[in-house]
Design a protein around this motif. Structure first.
Motif, PDB file in Angstrom:
ATOM      1  N   TRP A 122      -5.047  -2.310  -9.788  1.00 10.34           N
ATOM      2  CA  TRP A 122      -4.016  -1.383 -10.244  1.00 10.34           C
ATOM      3  C   TRP A 122      -4.219  -0.942 -11.680  1.00 10.34           C
ATOM      4  O   TRP A 122      -3.791   0.158 -12.062  1.00 10.34           O
ATOM      5  CB  TRP A 122      -2.633  -1.979 -10.022  1.00 10.34           C
ATOM      6  N   CYS A 123      -4.882  -1.746 -12.500  1.00 16.71           N
ATOM      7  CA  CYS A 123      -5.257  -1.275 -13.827  1.00 16.71           C
ATOM      8  C   CYS A 123      -6.298  -0.167 -13.713  1.00 16.71           C
ATOM      9  O   CYS A 123      -6.283   0.803 -14.481  1.00 16.71           O
ATOM     10  CB  CYS A 123      -5.789  -2.437 -14.667  1.00 16.71           C
ATOM     11  N   LEU A 124      -7.206  -0.286 -12.739  1.00 14.44           N
ATOM     12  CA  LEU A 124      -8.196   0.760 -12.493  1.00 14.44           C
ATOM     13  C   LEU A 124      -7.556   2.025 -11.927  1.00 14.44           C
ATOM     14  O   LEU A 124      -7.920   3.148 -12.303  1.00 14.44           O
ATOM     15  CB  LEU A 124      -9.261   0.258 -11.520  1.00 14.44           C
ATOM     16  N   ILE A 125      -6.625   1.835 -11.007  1.00 18.83           N
ATOM     17  CA  ILE A 125      -5.981   2.977 -10.353  1.00 18.83           C
ATOM     18  C   ILE A 125      -5.333   3.905 -11.373  1.00 18.83           C
ATOM     19  O   ILE A 125      -5.340   5.136 -11.214  1.00 18.83           O
ATOM     20  CB  ILE A 125      -4.955   2.489  -9.311  1.00 18.83           C
ATOM     21  N   SER A 126      -4.781   3.328 -12.441  1.00 22.45           N
ATOM     22  CA  SER A 126      -4.117   4.151 -13.455  1.00 22.45           C
ATOM     23  C   SER A 126      -5.090   5.071 -14.181  1.00 22.45           C
ATOM     24  O   SER A 126      -4.680   6.035 -14.832  1.00 22.45           O
ATOM     25  CB  SER A 126      -3.405   3.246 -14.469  1.00 22.45           C
ATOM     26  N   GLN A 127      -6.402   4.784 -14.073  1.00 19.30           N
ATOM     27  CA  GLN A 127      -7.415   5.585 -14.764  1.00 19.30           C
ATOM     28  C   GLN A 127      -8.320   6.365 -13.812  1.00 19.30           C
ATOM     29  O   GLN A 127      -9.088   7.221 -14.258  1.00 19.30           O
ATOM     30  CB  GLN A 127      -8.303   4.661 -15.604  1.00 19.30           C
ATOM     31  N   GLU A 128      -8.261   6.037 -12.528  1.00 13.85           N
ATOM     32  CA  GLU A 128      -9.210   6.590 -11.559  1.00 13.85           C
ATOM     33  C   GLU A 128      -8.483   7.316 -10.417  1.00 13.85           C
ATOM     34  O   GLU A 128      -7.991   6.695  -9.484  1.00 13.85           O
ATOM     35  CB  GLU A 128     -10.077   5.468 -10.977  1.00 13.85           C
ATOM     36  N   PRO A 129      -8.396   8.649 -10.472  1.00 13.81           N
ATOM     37  CA  PRO A 129      -7.679   9.401  -9.431  1.00 13.81           C
ATOM     38  C   PRO A 129      -8.228   9.173  -8.021  1.00 13.81           C
ATOM     39  O   PRO A 129      -7.459   9.140  -7.055  1.00 13.81           O
ATOM     40  CB  PRO A 129      -7.857  10.859  -9.860  1.00 13.81           C
ATOM     41  N   THR A 130      -9.552   9.010  -7.879  1.00  8.41           N
ATOM     42  CA  THR A 130     -10.103   8.826  -6.535  1.00  8.41           C
ATOM     43  C   THR A 130      -9.709   7.463  -5.961  1.00  8.41           C
ATOM     44  O   THR A 130      -9.568   7.325  -4.746  1.00  8.41           O
ATOM     45  CB  THR A 130     -11.633   8.959  -6.537  1.00  8.41           C
ATOM     46  N   LEU A 131      -9.548   6.480  -6.825  1.00  2.00           N
ATOM     47  CA  LEU A 131      -9.112   5.162  -6.370  1.00  2.00           C
ATOM     48  C   LEU A 131      -7.638   5.209  -5.965  1.00  2.00           C
ATOM     49  O   LEU A 131      -7.233   4.573  -4.996  1.00  2.00           O
ATOM     50  CB  LEU A 131      -9.333   4.129  -7.469  1.00  2.00           C
ATOM     51  N   LEU A 132      -6.847   5.989  -6.704  1.00  2.00           N
ATOM     52  CA  LEU A 132      -5.441   6.182  -6.331  1.00  2.00           C
ATOM     53  C   LEU A 132      -5.357   6.851  -4.970  1.00  2.00           C
ATOM     54  O   LEU A 132      -4.556   6.447  -4.118  1.00  2.00           O
ATOM     55  CB  LEU A 132      -4.726   7.030  -7.382  1.00  2.00           C
ATOM     56  N   ALA A 133      -6.180   7.868  -4.734  1.00  2.00           N
ATOM     57  CA  ALA A 133      -6.165   8.562  -3.443  1.00  2.00           C
ATOM     58  C   ALA A 133      -6.530   7.607  -2.311  1.00  2.00           C
ATOM     59  O   ALA A 133      -5.921   7.641  -1.237  1.00  2.00           O
ATOM     60  CB  ALA A 133      -7.132   9.741  -3.477  1.00  2.00           C
ATOM     61  N   ALA A 134      -7.528   6.742  -2.551  1.00  2.00           N
ATOM     62  CA  ALA A 134      -7.915   5.772  -1.529  1.00  2.00           C
ATOM     63  C   ALA A 134      -6.792   4.783  -1.256  1.00  2.00           C
ATOM     64  O   ALA A 134      -6.555   4.400  -0.111  1.00  2.00           O
ATOM     65  CB  ALA A 134      -9.179   5.029  -1.973  1.00  2.00           C
ATOM     66  N   SER A 135      -6.093   4.388  -2.311  1.00  2.00           N
ATOM     67  CA  SER A 135      -4.975   3.460  -2.155  1.00  2.00           C
ATOM     68  C   SER A 135      -3.851   4.089  -1.336  1.00  2.00           C
ATOM     69  O   SER A 135      -3.272   3.442  -0.454  1.00  2.00           O
ATOM     70  CB  SER A 135      -4.451   3.053  -3.532  1.00  2.00           C
ATOM     71  N   LEU A 136      -3.547   5.344  -1.613  1.00  2.00           N
ATOM     72  CA  LEU A 136      -2.493   6.035  -0.872  1.00  2.00           C
ATOM     73  C   LEU A 136      -2.888   6.237   0.586  1.00  2.00           C
ATOM     74  O   LEU A 136      -2.046   6.160   1.486  1.00  2.00           O
ATOM     75  CB  LEU A 136      -2.179   7.375  -1.535  1.00  2.00           C
ATOM     76  N   ARG A 137      -4.168   6.469   0.830  1.00  2.00           N
ATOM     77  CA  ARG A 137      -4.648   6.620   2.209  1.00  2.00           C
ATOM     78  C   ARG A 137      -4.498   5.299   2.973  1.00  2.00           C
ATOM     79  O   ARG A 137      -4.033   5.285   4.112  1.00  2.00           O
ATOM     80  CB  ARG A 137      -6.110   7.064   2.196  1.00  2.00           C
ATOM     81  N   ALA A 138      -4.865   4.203   2.331  1.00  2.00           N
ATOM     82  CA  ALA A 138      -4.722   2.893   2.969  1.00  2.00           C
ATOM     83  C   ALA A 138      -3.257   2.560   3.201  1.00  2.00           C
ATOM     84  O   ALA A 138      -2.883   1.999   4.243  1.00  2.00           O
ATOM     85  CB  ALA A 138      -5.373   1.818   2.098  1.00  2.00           C
ATOM     86  N   GLU A 139      -2.417   2.932   2.253  1.00  2.00           N
ATOM     87  CA  GLU A 139      -0.983   2.684   2.385  1.00  2.00           C
ATOM     88  C   GLU A 139      -0.410   3.463   3.564  1.00  2.00           C
ATOM     89  O   GLU A 139       0.431   2.950   4.316  1.00  2.00           O
ATOM     90  CB  GLU A 139      -0.264   3.078   1.097  1.00  2.00           C
ATOM     91  N   ALA A 140      -0.865   4.693   3.745  1.00  2.00           N
ATOM     92  CA  ALA A 140      -0.385   5.520   4.854  1.00  2.00           C
ATOM     93  C   ALA A 140      -0.780   4.912   6.200  1.00  2.00           C
ATOM     94  O   ALA A 140       0.007   4.940   7.156  1.00  2.00           O
ATOM     95  CB  ALA A 140      -0.941   6.935   4.725  1.00  2.00           C
ATOM     96  N   GLU A 141      -1.982   4.341   6.277  1.00  2.00           N
ATOM     97  CA  GLU A 141      -2.418   3.697   7.524  1.00  2.00           C
ATOM     98  C   GLU A 141      -1.562   2.476   7.835  1.00  2.00           C
ATOM     99  O   GLU A 141      -1.146   2.261   8.982  1.00  2.00           O
ATOM    100  CB  GLU A 141      -3.889   3.315   7.409  1.00  2.00           C
ATOM    101  N   ARG A 142      -1.297   1.661   6.816  1.00  2.00           N
ATOM    102  CA  ARG A 142      -0.438   0.484   7.029  1.00  2.00           C
ATOM    103  C   ARG A 142       0.969   0.909   7.403  1.00  2.00           C
ATOM    104  O   ARG A 142       1.644   0.233   8.193  1.00  2.00           O
ATOM    105  CB  ARG A 142      -0.418  -0.377   5.760  1.00  2.00           C
ATOM    106  N   MET A 143       1.418   2.032   6.835  1.00  2.00           N
ATOM    107  CA  MET A 143       2.763   2.517   7.129  1.00  2.00           C
ATOM    108  C   MET A 143       2.928   2.825   8.610  1.00  2.00           C
ATOM    109  O   MET A 143       3.934   2.467   9.228  1.00  2.00           O
ATOM    110  CB  MET A 143       3.027   3.782   6.296  1.00  2.00           C
TER     111      MET A 143
END
Length: 209
Positions: A122-143
């Motif tokens: 999450w420290c990386l996510i705050s600096q890396e937009p592509t990592l944030l996008a990957a996190s949101l994609r994974a979150e959507a799948e779990r949802m």
């Protein structure tokens, strides 16, 4: 729905090896992302650091960013057990809140292996937009998986909005909690993850009072 008391079968040797390889790739990806950034890190570099082939990396992760987001098995087991024990006759939100509190407890305020990994991510996510996008994609799948379980527990279909609203609300609450906690920790503040979750939960409750 009652919680099963049957023992969880131990993973096979093949599964253990797969999980070990997955973890090695994850650690290597995180190390490289922190040192060089996501864009400057190649799949070949991740593979070399993990001691596997680039083809193996792609077999585990369709995108290199996904390699940093591997959930720990103990956290996955908590989610699986909690959802299996979901009571469709009881209010949705309190049960999901309890599940999230147990999940966050497992991160041990960043002191466990899974907690340290989450804080780094999450420290990386705050600096890396592509990592944030990957996190949101994974979150959507779990949802989608969570919503399907809730619908089954309630005995309803897609016309019932309660499962999605409840799952989306708690997922947002959890994400805001982790983002806030990680940002405060990165700023050098001594904050507790569970306290942050409870503050976020109280703030959310006040919004609908």
């Amino acid at each position: 729905m009652t919680e099963s008391t049957s023992a969880v079968p131990s993973p096979s040797l093949r599964e253990r090896r797969r999980h070990q390889t997955e973890s090695e790739i994850c650690r290597s990806a995180l190390d490289l992302f922190e040192r060089f950034g996501v864009a400057a890190t190649t799949v070949e570099q991740i593979a070399e650091a993990a001691g596997v082939s680039a083809r193996t990396v792609f077999r585990y992760f369709p995108h290199k960013e996904d390699a940093a987001l591997v959930p720990h098995r103990d956290i996955e087991a908590t989610v699986t057990r909690r959802l299996a024990a979901f009571d469709g006759t009881a209010p949705l939100l309190p049960q999901l809140e309890q599940m999230w509190e147990e999940i966050l407890t497992g991160f041990d305020n960043g002191d466990s292996d899974s907690g340290r990994q989450m804080l780094r991510v999450w420290c990386l996510i705050s600096q890396e937009p592509t990592l944030l996008a990957a996190s949101l994609r994974a979150e959507a799948e779990r949802m989608e998986q969570t919503v399907a379980v809730l619908r089954e527990a309630l005995g309803t279909d897609a016309d019932d909005l309660r499962p999605r609203l409840a799952a989306e609300s708690l997922s947002t609450l959890g994400r805001v909690t982790i983002e806030t906690w990680a940002a405060r920790r990165a700023a050098g503040r001594d904050v507790d993850l569970l306290d942050t979750f409870r503050q976020a939960r109280e703030a959310a409750h006040r919004l609908i009072e």
